[in-house]
Design an enzyme around this catalytic site. Structure first.
Site, PDB file in Angstrom:
ATOM      1  N   SER A 153    -104.168  40.934 -42.782  1.00  0.00           N
ATOM      2  CA  SER A 153    -103.953  39.776 -41.908  1.00  0.00           C
ATOM      3  C   SER A 153    -103.142  40.126 -40.665  1.00  0.00           C
ATOM      4  O   SER A 153    -103.257  39.447 -39.639  1.00  0.00           O
ATOM      5  CB  SER A 153    -103.251  38.662 -42.685  1.00  0.00           C
ATOM      6  OG  SER A 153    -102.018  39.115 -43.227  1.00  0.00           O
ATOM      7  N   ASP A 399     -91.956  32.490 -43.257  1.00  0.00           N
ATOM      8  CA  ASP A 399     -92.841  33.655 -43.204  1.00  0.00           C
ATOM      9  C   ASP A 399     -92.232  34.662 -42.232  1.00  0.00           C
ATOM     10  O   ASP A 399     -92.273  34.473 -41.012  1.00  0.00           O
ATOM     11  CB  ASP A 399     -94.229  33.223 -42.747  1.00  0.00           C
ATOM     12  CG  ASP A 399     -95.228  34.376 -42.697  1.00  0.00           C
ATOM     13  OD1 ASP A 399     -94.805  35.547 -42.777  1.00  0.00           O
ATOM     14  OD2 ASP A 399     -96.435  34.110 -42.558  1.00  0.00           O
ATOM     15  N   HIS A 402     -95.664  37.618 -40.641  1.00  0.00           N
ATOM     16  CA  HIS A 402     -96.624  37.401 -39.559  1.00  0.00           C
ATOM     17  C   HIS A 402     -95.917  36.996 -38.267  1.00  0.00           C
ATOM     18  O   HIS A 402     -94.730  36.643 -38.277  1.00  0.00           O
ATOM     19  CB  HIS A 402     -97.650  36.355 -39.989  1.00  0.00           C
ATOM     20  CG  HIS A 402     -98.433  36.782 -41.192  1.00  0.00           C
ATOM     21  ND1 HIS A 402     -98.088  36.406 -42.482  1.00  0.00           N
ATOM     22  CD2 HIS A 402     -99.534  37.563 -41.315  1.00  0.00           C
ATOM     23  CE1 HIS A 402     -98.947  36.943 -43.346  1.00  0.00           C
ATOM     24  NE2 HIS A 402     -99.839  37.646 -42.662  1.00  0.00           N
TER      25      HIS A 402
END
Length: 423
Positions: A153, A399, A402
């Site tokens: 990702s 998070d 990311h």
């Protein structure tokens, strides 16, 4: 009394030594000449192996002009070594609202981030400057070609960043984004250029039990040995390839390797060190590139590990906290977080230095390590309702892996652009 004359055998031995000496002298002279001529490369190579690629690999220098190159970076300039400078005038390179291709996991402004400071930093290498990202040049170079990002990702984030940097030049009717094979493959098409920019989900590069692009939250991860062709068959014919793999390997000190098939009723699974497992994947990747990519017509890049900021004590913060509410950069130029494993960087250095195939290393780890401010944190789409406990402690669901877009990953693509056209 006269000294005895040497025997014929000892005499011939002396003569042979005398005859060999010019060859020995020539050999020594040649070794000295090569050491002087390529000494910098030798020192660079050994330094990389010792430090875990704190400097970029320099395989390109020995192989002449690379495909797509139109110039070269200033001699002696390491574009991955530098500092972040504030740039209110030229950053961000696009607005979040202008790029409809950003996934909701990365749209920090849409999800309530109150500041935009993270968007206004520009990477400034020591002793030189990065060329301005030229979207027109990039699209013209991609005319009739395929560019593909393969990995996890984080590589998908870089892929989306690249599309955001390019799509404004393409009329609405002349571009499209489609997904195939249960979201494993995403293709952006610039129709008038007959060009595609693609992302292929393969978090380990090799076949694994986490290959489903939608359902892949598996804690007991298993990777199949020698299985790169399972995914690699979908990469053939690509002109510019950008690989990454790191995060999914970080399950501990050991990694489970499958020797047979996932379909076997009795599976033969062995545990090896994470570094050895990662080395296996790197060698498989290079072997695939050597067999399927033409170094005279194509380019292969590898993006180093993307750092996370899950432990604020790493940068002198409060214990138990992380990237949540962080809006400033880490200023210590030697900072290296505990989440970034130097042993893995060393593996990359060892494997790449032995490769005969020219691969360009994008060393984004150190420069990204300073950016604890740039993560999505809590400002992203939450796929599951948050509990009262989570809402009371935002750090618990932040998070710190990311990155917001626009943001840091646009810089990764500026570095990719530089290495593609000015290696």
């Amino acid at each position: 009394m006269k000294t005895p004359l040497p025997s014929s055998s000892s005499s011939s031995s002396v003569l042979r030594k005398a005859r060999l000496s010019p060859y020995l002298f020539t050999l020594i002279a040649f070794i000295v000449f090569v050491a002087v001529l390529y000494g910098e490369d030798f020192m660079c190579l050994f330094g990389q192996l010792e430090l875990g690629i704190d400097r970029p690999l320099r395989t390109e220098k020995k192989r002449g002009k690379l495909p797509f190159a139109i110039g070269k970076t200033e001699e002696g300039c390491d574009i991955f070594s530098g500092r972040w400078v504030r740039d209110e005038l030229n950053r961000p390179l696009y607005e979040e609202s202008e790029c409809p291709y950003i996934q909701p996991q990365l749209t920090c402004q849409e999800h309530g981030r109150p500041d935009k400071d993270y968007q206004h930093w520009r990477w400034q290498p020591h002793g030189c400057s990065l060329p301005e990202f030229n979207a027109t040049l990039m699209l013209e170079t991609l005319r009739g070609k395929r560019m593909m990002f393969v990995g996890d990702s984080l590589n998908r984030g870089q892929y989306v960043s690249m599309i955001c940097l390019l799509h404004r030049l393409i009329p609405e009717h002349a571009k499209s984004m489609e997904t195939f094979d249960s979201d494993s493959l995403t293709i952006f098409t610039a129709k008038e250029y007959n060009a595609t920019i693609e992302f292929y989900w393969a978090p380990f590069l090799l076949e694994s039990n986490a290959d489903n692009a939608i359902v892949h939250r598996i804690s007991d991860r298993v990777v199949k040995k020698g299985s790169i062709n399972k995914h690699g068959k979908n990469w053939k014919g690509v002109d510019i390839m950008v690989f990454n793999t790191y995060l999914w390997w970080m399950t501990g000190l050991k990694m489970k390797i499958l020797k047979g098939s996932f379909d076997d009723e009795d599976k033969e699974i062995v545990e090896v060190s994470t570094e050895d497992a990662y080395r296996m994947a790197m060698r498989s990747m290079l072997r695939w590139a050597r067999k399927n990519m033409n170094p005279k017509k194509t380019r292969v890049f590898f993006t180093s590990m993307s750092p996370s900021h899950g432990k604020s004590i790493d940068w002198g913060g409060e214990e138990g906290q992380n990237c949540y509410n962080e809006t400033t950069l880490i200023e210590d130029p030697t900072y290296w977080g505990s989440d970034s494993r130097k042993g893995v960087m060393k593996v990359i250095g060892e494997v790449f230095s032995q490769s005969k195939f020219p691969i360009t290393f994008l060393n984004i780890t150190q420069l990204s390590s300073y950016r604890k401010d740039a993560h999505t944190s809590i400002y992203k789409k939450q796929w599951n309702p948050l509990t009262e406990e989570q809402l009371a402690n935002p750090s618990s669901y932040a998070d710190c892996v990311h990155w917001c877009l626009p943001g840091l990953q646009d810089t990764w693509n500026e570095l990719l652009f530089t290495k593609l056209f000015y290696p």
